[in-house]
Motif scaffolding. Structure first.
Motif, PDB file in Angstrom:
ATOM      1  N   GLY A 214       0.807  -1.214   0.000  1.00 54.63           N
ATOM      2  CA  GLY A 214       0.000   0.000   0.000  1.00 54.63           C
ATOM      3  C   GLY A 214       0.838   1.261   0.000  1.00 54.63           C
ATOM      4  N   GLN A 215       2.106   1.155   0.397  1.00 55.68           N
ATOM      5  CA  GLN A 215       2.981   2.318   0.355  1.00 55.68           C
ATOM      6  C   GLN A 215       3.441   2.581  -1.082  1.00 55.68           C
ATOM      7  N   SER A 216       3.988   3.772  -1.299  1.00 54.23           N
ATOM      8  CA  SER A 216       4.514   4.144  -2.608  1.00 54.23           C
ATOM      9  C   SER A 216       6.024   4.303  -2.530  1.00 54.23           C
TER      10      SER A 216
ATOM     11  N   PRO B 196       4.158  -0.731  -5.186  1.00 55.79           N
ATOM     12  CA  PRO B 196       4.506  -2.080  -5.649  1.00 55.79           C
ATOM     13  C   PRO B 196       3.267  -2.962  -5.743  1.00 55.79           C
ATOM     14  N   ALA B 197       3.269  -3.851  -6.720  1.00 58.26           N
ATOM     15  CA  ALA B 197       2.133  -4.752  -6.932  1.00 58.26           C
ATOM     16  C   ALA B 197       2.357  -6.087  -6.242  1.00 58.26           C
ATOM     17  N   ASN B 198       3.204  -6.099  -5.238  1.00 54.77           N
ATOM     18  CA  ASN B 198       3.459  -7.342  -4.502  1.00 54.77           C
ATOM     19  C   ASN B 198       3.757  -7.016  -3.050  1.00 54.77           C
ATOM     20  N   ALA B 199       3.474  -7.989  -2.192  1.00 60.42           N
ATOM     21  CA  ALA B 199       3.904  -7.886  -0.802  1.00 60.42           C
ATOM     22  C   ALA B 199       5.407  -8.172  -0.760  1.00 60.42           C
ATOM     23  N   PRO B 200       6.089  -7.783   0.316  1.00 61.34           N
ATOM     24  CA  PRO B 200       7.534  -8.051   0.394  1.00 61.34           C
ATOM     25  C   PRO B 200       7.853  -9.522   0.136  1.00 61.34           C
ATOM     26  N   ARG B 201       8.868  -9.757  -0.684  1.00 62.10           N
ATOM     27  CA  ARG B 201       9.266 -11.110  -1.056  1.00 62.10           C
ATOM     28  C   ARG B 201      10.608 -11.461  -0.421  1.00 62.10           C
ATOM     29  N   ALA B 202      10.850 -12.749  -0.315  1.00 61.49           N
ATOM     30  CA  ALA B 202      12.101 -13.209   0.281  1.00 61.49           C
ATOM     31  C   ALA B 202      13.306 -12.766  -0.538  1.00 61.49           C
ATOM     32  N   ASP B 203      13.139 -12.684  -1.870  1.00 64.17           N
ATOM     33  CA  ASP B 203      14.269 -12.288  -2.713  1.00 64.17           C
ATOM     34  C   ASP B 203      14.368 -10.774  -2.890  1.00 64.17           C
TER      35      ASP B 203
ATOM     36  N   GLY C 154       3.967   7.076   2.867  1.00 65.49           N
ATOM     37  CA  GLY C 154       2.515   6.952   2.936  1.00 65.49           C
ATOM     38  C   GLY C 154       2.040   5.687   3.617  1.00 65.49           C
ATOM     39  N   ASP C 155       0.874   5.796   4.255  1.00 69.48           N
ATOM     40  CA  ASP C 155       0.273   4.623   4.883  1.00 69.48           C
ATOM     41  C   ASP C 155      -1.247   4.614   4.739  1.00 69.48           C
ATOM     42  N   ARG C 156      -1.784   5.520   3.916  1.00 63.60           N
ATOM     43  CA  ARG C 156      -3.238   5.625   3.803  1.00 63.60           C
ATOM     44  C   ARG C 156      -3.848   4.420   3.092  1.00 63.60           C
ATOM     45  N   LEU C 157      -3.050   3.731   2.266  1.00 68.96           N
ATOM     46  CA  LEU C 157      -3.552   2.534   1.586  1.00 68.96           C
ATOM     47  C   LEU C 157      -3.122   1.254   2.289  1.00 68.96           C
ATOM     48  N   SER C 158      -2.360   1.393   3.359  1.00 63.86           N
ATOM     49  CA  SER C 158      -1.880   0.200   4.056  1.00 63.86           C
ATOM     50  C   SER C 158      -3.031  -0.497   4.769  1.00 63.86           C
ATOM     51  N   LEU C 159      -2.968  -1.809   4.804  1.00 63.28           N
ATOM     52  CA  LEU C 159      -4.005  -2.625   5.429  1.00 63.28           C
ATOM     53  C   LEU C 159      -3.509  -3.076   6.793  1.00 63.28           C
TER      54      LEU C 159
ATOM     55  N   LYS D 168      -3.299  -5.652  -5.408  1.00 62.76           N
ATOM     56  CA  LYS D 168      -2.655  -6.962  -5.563  1.00 62.76           C
ATOM     57  C   LYS D 168      -1.696  -7.224  -4.403  1.00 62.76           C
ATOM     58  N   ALA D 169      -0.955  -6.189  -3.999  1.00 63.20           N
ATOM     59  CA  ALA D 169      -0.032  -6.342  -2.871  1.00 63.20           C
ATOM     60  C   ALA D 169      -0.789  -6.615  -1.577  1.00 63.20           C
ATOM     61  N   LEU D 170      -1.917  -5.934  -1.393  1.00 63.37           N
ATOM     62  CA  LEU D 170      -2.714  -6.142  -0.179  1.00 63.37           C
ATOM     63  C   LEU D 170      -3.296  -7.552  -0.133  1.00 63.37           C
ATOM     64  N   VAL D 171      -3.715  -8.056  -1.297  1.00 61.92           N
ATOM     65  CA  VAL D 171      -4.253  -9.415  -1.344  1.00 61.92           C
ATOM     66  C   VAL D 171      -3.164 -10.426  -0.996  1.00 61.92           C
ATOM     67  N   GLU D 172      -1.963 -10.205  -1.520  1.00 65.77           N
ATOM     68  CA  GLU D 172      -0.853 -11.103  -1.182  1.00 65.77           C
ATOM     69  C   GLU D 172      -0.557 -11.051   0.314  1.00 65.77           C
ATOM     70  N   GLN D 173      -0.615  -9.859   0.868  1.00 70.01           N
ATOM     71  CA  GLN D 173      -0.377  -9.716   2.305  1.00 70.01           C
ATOM     72  C   GLN D 173      -1.453 -10.450   3.100  1.00 70.01           C
TER      73      GLN D 173
END
Length: 411
Positions: free
Chosen positions: A171-173, A189-196, A232-237, A258-263
Protein backbone atom coordinates in the motif's frame (compact mmCIF):
# COMPACT_ATOMS: atom_id res chain seq x y z
CA UNK A 1 8.86 35.64 14.80
CA UNK A 2 5.38 36.95 13.99
CA UNK A 3 3.29 34.12 12.48
CA UNK A 4 0.49 36.44 11.37
CA UNK A 5 2.97 38.69 9.58
CA UNK A 6 4.50 35.69 7.80
CA UNK A 7 1.11 34.47 6.61
CA UNK A 8 0.01 37.89 5.40
CA UNK A 9 3.22 38.53 3.48
CA UNK A 10 3.13 35.10 1.86
CA UNK A 11 -0.44 35.63 0.68
CA UNK A 12 0.70 38.80 -1.08
CA UNK A 13 3.62 37.02 -2.72
CA UNK A 14 1.61 33.92 -3.71
CA UNK A 15 -0.86 36.16 -5.55
CA UNK A 16 1.79 36.61 -8.26
CA UNK A 17 1.31 32.97 -9.28
CA UNK A 18 3.87 31.27 -11.52
CA UNK A 19 6.14 34.30 -11.45
CA UNK A 20 7.15 33.45 -7.88
CA UNK A 21 8.79 30.04 -8.47
CA UNK A 22 10.19 31.28 -11.79
CA UNK A 23 11.97 34.16 -10.06
CA UNK A 24 13.08 31.94 -7.17
CA UNK A 25 14.69 29.26 -9.33
CA UNK A 26 16.23 31.81 -11.69
CA UNK A 27 17.83 33.54 -8.70
CA UNK A 28 19.01 30.25 -7.22
CA UNK A 29 20.52 28.89 -10.44
CA UNK A 30 22.23 32.15 -11.40
CA UNK A 31 23.83 32.59 -7.98
CA UNK A 32 24.55 28.89 -7.42
CA UNK A 33 24.67 27.07 -10.79
CA UNK A 34 25.85 23.88 -9.10
CA UNK A 35 22.32 23.40 -7.73
CA UNK A 36 20.76 23.13 -11.21
CA UNK A 37 21.70 19.46 -11.58
CA UNK A 38 19.55 18.58 -8.57
CA UNK A 39 16.38 19.50 -10.43
CA UNK A 40 14.59 18.00 -13.45
CA UNK A 41 15.10 19.35 -16.94
CA UNK A 42 11.42 20.28 -17.13
CA UNK A 43 10.75 22.53 -14.14
CA UNK A 44 6.98 22.93 -14.59
CA UNK A 45 6.03 20.38 -11.95
CA UNK A 46 8.81 21.46 -9.63
CA UNK A 47 7.52 25.04 -9.61
CA UNK A 48 4.11 23.83 -8.47
CA UNK A 49 5.65 21.72 -5.71
CA UNK A 50 7.66 24.68 -4.39
CA UNK A 51 4.60 26.91 -4.02
CA UNK A 52 2.56 24.07 -2.49
CA UNK A 53 5.26 23.24 0.06
CA UNK A 54 5.83 26.87 1.03
CA UNK A 55 2.11 27.44 1.36
CA UNK A 56 1.75 24.42 3.64
CA UNK A 57 4.68 25.51 5.80
CA UNK A 58 3.48 29.09 6.18
CA UNK A 59 -0.13 28.12 6.87
CA UNK A 60 1.03 25.84 9.70
CA UNK A 61 3.87 27.99 11.01
CA UNK A 62 2.04 28.48 14.31
CA UNK A 63 1.24 24.75 14.66
CA UNK A 64 4.66 23.27 15.26
CA UNK A 65 3.43 19.75 16.02
CA UNK A 66 1.75 19.46 12.63
CA UNK A 67 4.64 21.07 10.79
CA UNK A 68 7.58 19.14 12.22
CA UNK A 69 6.52 15.77 10.81
CA UNK A 70 6.03 17.27 7.36
CA UNK A 71 9.46 18.93 7.45
CA UNK A 72 11.16 15.77 8.67
CA UNK A 73 9.68 13.77 5.80
CA UNK A 74 10.66 16.54 3.39
CA UNK A 75 14.24 16.64 4.67
CA UNK A 76 14.69 12.89 4.51
CA UNK A 77 13.11 12.73 1.06
CA UNK A 78 15.35 15.47 -0.37
CA UNK A 79 18.37 13.20 0.05
CA UNK A 80 17.42 11.51 -3.20
CA UNK A 81 18.16 14.80 -4.97
CA UNK A 82 21.68 14.81 -3.46
CA UNK A 83 20.76 17.81 -1.29
CA UNK A 84 23.32 18.39 1.45
CA UNK A 85 23.41 20.68 4.48
CA UNK A 86 25.61 23.21 2.69
CA UNK A 87 22.94 23.75 0.03
CA UNK A 88 20.34 25.13 2.44
CA UNK A 89 21.90 28.62 2.84
CA UNK A 90 21.79 29.08 -0.95
CA UNK A 91 18.09 28.22 -1.01
CA UNK A 92 17.48 30.61 1.89
CA UNK A 93 19.20 33.45 0.06
CA UNK A 94 17.10 32.85 -3.06
CA UNK A 95 13.91 32.67 -0.98
CA UNK A 96 14.54 35.96 0.81
CA UNK A 97 15.50 37.65 -2.47
CA UNK A 98 12.26 36.41 -4.04
CA UNK A 99 10.13 37.65 -1.15
CA UNK A 100 11.83 41.04 -1.23
CA UNK A 101 11.32 41.32 -4.99
CA UNK A 102 7.57 40.71 -4.90
CA UNK A 103 6.82 42.58 -1.67
CA UNK A 104 8.69 45.70 -2.75
CA UNK A 105 8.21 48.53 -0.27
CA UNK A 106 6.33 46.21 2.08
CA UNK A 107 9.57 44.28 2.69
CA UNK A 108 10.83 45.60 6.03
CA UNK A 109 13.75 44.73 8.28
CA UNK A 110 11.33 43.17 10.77
CA UNK A 111 9.75 41.01 8.07
CA UNK A 112 13.17 39.99 6.79
CA UNK A 113 14.10 38.86 10.31
CA UNK A 114 10.84 36.91 10.60
CA UNK A 115 11.44 35.06 7.34
CA UNK A 116 15.12 34.46 8.06
CA UNK A 117 14.23 33.03 11.46
CA UNK A 118 11.45 30.86 10.04
CA UNK A 119 13.67 29.51 7.30
CA UNK A 120 16.43 28.84 9.82
CA UNK A 121 14.08 26.65 11.86
CA UNK A 122 12.74 24.89 8.76
CA UNK A 123 16.20 24.13 7.42
CA UNK A 124 17.41 22.94 10.82
CA UNK A 125 14.57 20.41 11.12
CA UNK A 126 15.10 19.19 7.55
CA UNK A 127 18.87 18.86 7.95
CA UNK A 128 18.55 16.95 11.22
CA UNK A 129 15.93 14.65 9.68
CA UNK A 130 18.19 13.98 6.69
CA UNK A 131 21.08 13.15 9.00
CA UNK A 132 18.89 10.80 11.04
CA UNK A 133 17.62 9.08 7.89
CA UNK A 134 21.19 8.68 6.65
CA UNK A 135 21.86 6.30 9.53
CA UNK A 136 18.92 4.10 8.52
CA UNK A 137 18.52 4.19 4.74
CA UNK A 138 20.61 5.23 1.73
CA UNK A 139 19.51 8.31 -0.26
CA UNK A 140 18.27 5.88 -2.90
CA UNK A 141 18.51 2.22 -3.84
CA UNK A 142 19.95 1.05 -7.14
CA UNK A 143 17.69 -1.59 -8.70
CA UNK A 144 18.17 -3.72 -11.80
CA UNK A 145 15.32 -4.32 -14.23
CA UNK A 146 15.05 -8.11 -14.44
CA UNK A 147 11.68 -8.19 -16.17
CA UNK A 148 9.92 -5.83 -18.60
CA UNK A 149 6.59 -6.93 -20.07
CA UNK A 150 4.41 -4.69 -22.20
CA UNK A 151 0.78 -5.42 -21.34
CA UNK A 152 -0.58 -2.75 -23.69
CA UNK A 153 0.75 0.01 -25.90
CA UNK A 154 1.15 2.36 -22.93
CA UNK A 155 1.36 -0.10 -20.02
CA UNK A 156 4.30 -2.17 -18.83
CA UNK A 157 4.95 -4.45 -15.86
CA UNK A 158 8.49 -4.09 -14.52
CA UNK A 159 10.19 -6.50 -12.15
CA UNK A 160 13.03 -4.90 -10.20
CA UNK A 161 15.77 -6.33 -8.02
CA UNK A 162 17.18 -3.73 -5.60
CA UNK A 163 20.86 -3.95 -4.81
CA UNK A 164 19.97 -3.93 -1.11
CA UNK A 165 16.76 -4.93 0.66
CA UNK A 166 14.17 -2.16 0.42
CA UNK A 167 11.66 -2.62 3.26
CA UNK A 168 8.10 -1.47 2.62
CA UNK A 169 4.52 -2.15 3.62
CA UNK A 170 1.92 -3.11 0.98
CA UNK A 171 0.00 0.00 0.00
CA UNK A 172 2.98 2.32 0.35
CA UNK A 173 4.51 4.14 -2.61
CA UNK A 174 8.15 4.01 -3.69
CA UNK A 175 9.93 6.75 -5.58
CA UNK A 176 11.28 5.67 -8.98
CA UNK A 177 13.68 7.49 -11.27
CA UNK A 178 15.66 6.62 -14.37
CA UNK A 179 19.27 7.91 -14.20
CA UNK A 180 18.79 9.73 -17.51
CA UNK A 181 15.73 11.59 -16.20
CA UNK A 182 16.21 13.97 -13.28
CA UNK A 183 12.66 13.42 -12.07
CA UNK A 184 10.95 11.07 -9.66
CA UNK A 185 7.53 9.47 -9.69
CA UNK A 186 5.96 7.33 -6.99
CA UNK A 187 4.48 3.90 -7.64
CA UNK A 188 2.89 1.36 -5.32
CA UNK A 189 4.51 -2.08 -5.65
CA UNK A 190 2.13 -4.75 -6.93
CA UNK A 191 3.46 -7.34 -4.50
CA UNK A 192 3.90 -7.89 -0.80
CA UNK A 193 7.53 -8.05 0.39
CA UNK A 194 9.27 -11.11 -1.06
CA UNK A 195 12.10 -13.21 0.28
CA UNK A 196 14.27 -12.29 -2.71
CA UNK A 197 13.50 -8.57 -2.32
CA UNK A 198 12.17 -8.12 -5.86
CA UNK A 199 9.46 -5.58 -6.67
CA UNK A 200 6.76 -5.52 -9.34
CA UNK A 201 5.60 -2.19 -10.74
CA UNK A 202 2.61 -1.55 -13.02
CA UNK A 203 3.32 1.58 -15.06
CA UNK A 204 1.11 3.47 -17.49
CA UNK A 205 2.88 6.07 -19.62
CA UNK A 206 1.32 9.47 -18.96
CA UNK A 207 1.28 12.02 -21.81
CA UNK A 208 4.41 14.10 -21.36
CA UNK A 209 5.43 12.09 -18.30
CA UNK A 210 9.22 11.85 -18.37
CA UNK A 211 9.56 9.02 -15.86
CA UNK A 212 6.55 6.90 -16.83
CA UNK A 213 7.33 7.18 -20.55
CA UNK A 214 10.93 6.20 -19.97
CA UNK A 215 9.89 3.19 -17.90
CA UNK A 216 7.35 1.96 -20.46
CA UNK A 217 9.02 2.83 -23.76
CA UNK A 218 12.70 3.29 -22.96
CA UNK A 219 13.62 0.67 -20.37
CA UNK A 220 14.75 -2.91 -20.84
CA UNK A 221 16.04 -5.87 -18.87
CA UNK A 222 19.47 -5.04 -17.49
CA UNK A 223 18.80 -1.32 -17.02
CA UNK A 224 19.34 0.24 -13.62
CA UNK A 225 16.81 2.46 -11.86
CA UNK A 226 16.92 4.48 -8.66
CA UNK A 227 14.37 3.81 -5.91
CA UNK A 228 13.55 6.13 -3.01
CA UNK A 229 12.35 5.18 0.46
CA UNK A 230 8.66 4.22 0.71
CA UNK A 231 6.16 6.81 1.88
CA UNK A 232 2.52 6.95 2.94
CA UNK A 233 0.27 4.62 4.88
CA UNK A 234 -3.24 5.63 3.80
CA UNK A 235 -3.55 2.53 1.59
CA UNK A 236 -1.88 0.20 4.06
CA UNK A 237 -4.00 -2.63 5.43
CA UNK A 238 -3.71 -2.94 9.17
CA UNK A 239 -6.61 -4.95 10.49
CA UNK A 240 -10.07 -5.78 9.25
CA UNK A 241 -10.76 -7.82 12.36
CA UNK A 242 -13.53 -10.31 11.73
CA UNK A 243 -15.19 -8.18 9.05
CA UNK A 244 -15.12 -8.88 5.34
CA UNK A 245 -12.84 -6.83 3.12
CA UNK A 246 -13.93 -5.06 -0.08
CA UNK A 247 -11.22 -3.85 -2.47
CA UNK A 248 -12.15 -1.68 -5.46
CA UNK A 249 -9.72 -0.63 -8.18
CA UNK A 250 -9.29 -0.10 -11.90
CA UNK A 251 -6.40 -0.11 -14.38
CA UNK A 252 -2.93 0.19 -12.88
CA UNK A 253 -4.66 1.04 -9.61
CA UNK A 254 -4.82 -2.71 -9.09
CA UNK A 255 -1.11 -2.70 -8.21
CA UNK A 256 -1.44 -1.84 -4.50
CA UNK A 257 -4.60 -3.98 -4.25
CA UNK A 258 -2.65 -6.96 -5.56
CA UNK A 259 -0.03 -6.34 -2.87
CA UNK A 260 -2.71 -6.14 -0.18
CA UNK A 261 -4.25 -9.41 -1.34
CA UNK A 262 -0.85 -11.10 -1.18
CA UNK A 263 -0.38 -9.72 2.31
CA UNK A 264 -3.81 -10.96 3.36
CA UNK A 265 -3.02 -14.41 1.99
CA UNK A 266 -0.50 -14.90 4.78
CA UNK A 267 -3.40 -14.93 7.23
CA UNK A 268 -2.33 -12.11 9.56
CA UNK A 269 -2.05 -8.37 9.15
CA UNK A 270 0.34 -6.28 11.28
CA UNK A 271 -1.56 -4.01 13.64
CA UNK A 272 -0.81 -0.29 13.58
CA UNK A 273 1.47 0.82 16.39
CA UNK A 274 1.80 -2.63 17.92
CA UNK A 275 3.95 -5.68 17.48
CA UNK A 276 1.06 -8.10 17.92
CA UNK A 277 -0.50 -9.72 14.86
CA UNK A 278 -4.23 -9.33 14.30
CA UNK A 279 -6.45 -11.75 12.39
CA UNK A 280 -7.12 -10.94 8.77
CA UNK A 281 -10.57 -10.40 7.31
CA UNK A 282 -12.79 -13.46 6.88
CA UNK A 283 -13.53 -12.83 3.23
CA UNK A 284 -11.97 -10.63 0.56
CA UNK A 285 -14.11 -9.31 -2.29
CA UNK A 286 -12.49 -7.74 -5.34
CA UNK A 287 -14.55 -5.37 -7.47
CA UNK A 288 -13.14 -4.18 -10.78
CA UNK A 289 -14.42 -0.86 -12.05
CA UNK A 290 -14.89 -2.17 -15.60
CA UNK A 291 -17.88 -3.08 -17.77
CA UNK A 292 -17.97 -5.66 -20.53
CA UNK A 293 -21.15 -4.86 -22.38
CA UNK A 294 -20.77 -4.51 -26.13
CA UNK A 295 -21.39 -0.75 -26.25
CA UNK A 296 -18.84 -0.03 -23.54
CA UNK A 297 -16.29 -2.27 -25.25
CA UNK A 298 -16.75 -0.47 -28.56
CA UNK A 299 -16.31 2.87 -26.79
CA UNK A 300 -13.24 1.47 -25.04
CA UNK A 301 -11.74 0.40 -28.37
CA UNK A 302 -12.37 3.83 -29.87
CA UNK A 303 -10.86 5.58 -26.85
CA UNK A 304 -7.88 3.24 -26.85
CA UNK A 305 -7.11 3.92 -30.51
CA UNK A 306 -7.41 7.66 -29.91
CA UNK A 307 -5.06 7.53 -26.92
CA UNK A 308 -2.56 5.42 -28.86
CA UNK A 309 -2.41 8.05 -31.59
CA UNK A 310 -1.98 10.85 -29.05
CA UNK A 311 0.67 8.94 -27.10
CA UNK A 312 2.58 8.20 -30.28
CA UNK A 313 2.61 11.87 -31.25
CA UNK A 314 3.58 13.21 -27.81
CA UNK A 315 6.14 10.52 -27.07
CA UNK A 316 7.76 10.77 -30.49
CA UNK A 317 8.13 14.55 -30.17
CA UNK A 318 9.50 14.21 -26.65
CA UNK A 319 11.85 11.42 -27.69
CA UNK A 320 13.22 13.39 -30.65
CA UNK A 321 13.80 16.48 -28.51
CA UNK A 322 15.63 14.46 -25.86
CA UNK A 323 17.64 12.62 -28.50
CA UNK A 324 18.69 15.85 -30.19
CA UNK A 325 19.78 17.36 -26.88
CA UNK A 326 21.74 14.23 -25.94
CA UNK A 327 23.44 14.13 -29.36
CA UNK A 328 24.27 17.84 -29.11
CA UNK A 329 25.83 17.43 -25.67
CA UNK A 330 27.85 14.42 -26.81
CA UNK A 331 29.14 16.32 -29.85
CA UNK A 332 30.09 19.32 -27.72
CA UNK A 333 31.84 17.03 -25.25
CA UNK A 334 33.85 15.45 -28.08
CA UNK A 335 34.93 18.88 -29.32
CA UNK A 336 36.01 19.87 -25.81
CA UNK A 337 38.01 16.66 -25.44
CA UNK A 338 39.64 17.26 -28.80
CA UNK A 339 40.45 20.87 -27.85
CA UNK A 340 42.09 19.73 -24.61
CA UNK A 341 44.12 17.03 -26.36
CA UNK A 342 45.11 19.08 -29.42
CA UNK A 343 46.19 22.21 -27.60
CA UNK A 344 47.74 24.70 -30.03
CA UNK A 345 47.19 22.34 -32.97
CA UNK A 346 43.41 22.55 -32.59
CA UNK A 347 41.73 22.64 -36.02
CA UNK A 348 38.21 24.07 -36.37
CA UNK A 349 37.57 22.01 -39.49
CA UNK A 350 38.47 18.74 -37.81
CA UNK A 351 36.37 19.64 -34.77
CA UNK A 352 33.37 20.51 -36.93
CA UNK A 353 33.54 17.29 -38.93
CA UNK A 354 33.90 15.20 -35.76
CA UNK A 355 30.98 16.97 -34.09
CA UNK A 356 28.76 16.46 -37.14
CA UNK A 357 29.76 12.79 -37.39
CA UNK A 358 28.92 12.09 -33.74
CA UNK A 359 25.69 14.07 -33.89
CA UNK A 360 24.58 12.30 -37.07
CA UNK A 361 25.41 8.81 -35.83
CA UNK A 362 23.58 9.34 -32.55
CA UNK A 363 20.48 10.79 -34.22
CA UNK A 364 20.35 7.90 -36.71
CA UNK A 365 20.60 5.44 -33.83
CA UNK A 366 17.84 7.23 -31.91
CA UNK A 367 15.58 7.36 -34.96
CA UNK A 368 16.05 3.64 -35.54
CA UNK A 369 15.14 2.99 -31.91
CA UNK A 370 12.07 5.22 -32.25
CA UNK A 371 10.98 3.28 -35.33
CA UNK A 372 11.29 0.00 -33.42
CA UNK A 373 9.15 1.41 -30.59
CA UNK A 374 6.50 2.50 -33.10
CA UNK A 375 6.51 -0.99 -34.63
CA UNK A 376 6.09 -2.52 -31.17
CA UNK A 377 3.25 -0.11 -30.49
CA UNK A 378 1.51 -1.09 -33.72
CA UNK A 379 1.70 -4.77 -32.78
CA UNK A 380 0.32 -4.08 -29.30
CA UNK A 381 -2.50 -2.02 -30.80
CA UNK A 382 -3.41 -4.80 -33.23
CA UNK A 383 -3.48 -7.44 -30.47
CA UNK A 384 -5.51 -5.21 -28.16
CA UNK A 385 -8.06 -4.38 -30.84
CA UNK A 386 -8.42 -8.09 -31.66
CA UNK A 387 -9.03 -8.80 -27.98
CA UNK A 388 -11.63 -6.04 -27.70
CA UNK A 389 -13.41 -7.24 -30.83
CA UNK A 390 -13.49 -10.75 -29.38
CA UNK A 391 -14.94 -9.46 -26.11
CA UNK A 392 -17.57 -7.48 -27.98
CA UNK A 393 -18.57 -10.60 -29.90
CA UNK A 394 -18.86 -12.56 -26.67
CA UNK A 395 -21.01 -9.86 -25.11
CA UNK A 396 -23.31 -9.78 -28.13
CA UNK A 397 -23.66 -13.58 -28.16
CA UNK A 398 -24.37 -13.60 -24.42
CA UNK A 399 -27.26 -11.21 -24.90
CA UNK A 400 -28.63 -12.78 -28.06
CA UNK A 401 -31.07 -15.07 -26.26
CA UNK A 402 -32.64 -12.20 -24.35
CA UNK A 403 -34.32 -10.72 -27.39
CA UNK A 404 -34.16 -7.13 -28.54
CA UNK A 405 -35.60 -4.41 -26.36
CA UNK A 406 -38.72 -2.65 -27.60
CA UNK A 407 -37.68 0.51 -29.41
CA UNK A 408 -39.02 2.81 -26.68
CA UNK A 409 -36.82 1.02 -24.10
CA UNK A 410 -33.62 1.14 -26.08
CA UNK A 411 -30.99 3.67 -24.99
Amino acid sequence: MDAARLKQSWSLVAAHGDQVPLYFYSTLFLAHPETRQMFPTNMAGQRDRLVTALGHIVSNVDQVDRLVGFLQDLGADHRKFAVRAEHYPAVGEALLATLQHFLGEQWTDELAQDWAGAYGLVSQVMIEAAQAAEAVNPPWWVAEVIGHERRAFDVAVLTLRPQYLLPFTPGQSIGVSHPSVRSWRYYSPANAPRADGTLELHVRAAPGGAVSSRLVYGSAVGDQLHLAAPVGDRLSLWSAGSADLLLLASGTGWAPVKALVEQHRHGVIPSAGAEAKLPAAKEVNLLSAAQREAEQIIAQAHDYARRVAEYARVQYESYVQAAAEEAKQEAERAVQDYRSAAGSSFDDGVATREALRIYGEMMISHMQAAARHLDDGSEHLARTMDRLVGQAGTAVRAGAGQGALPRHQQR
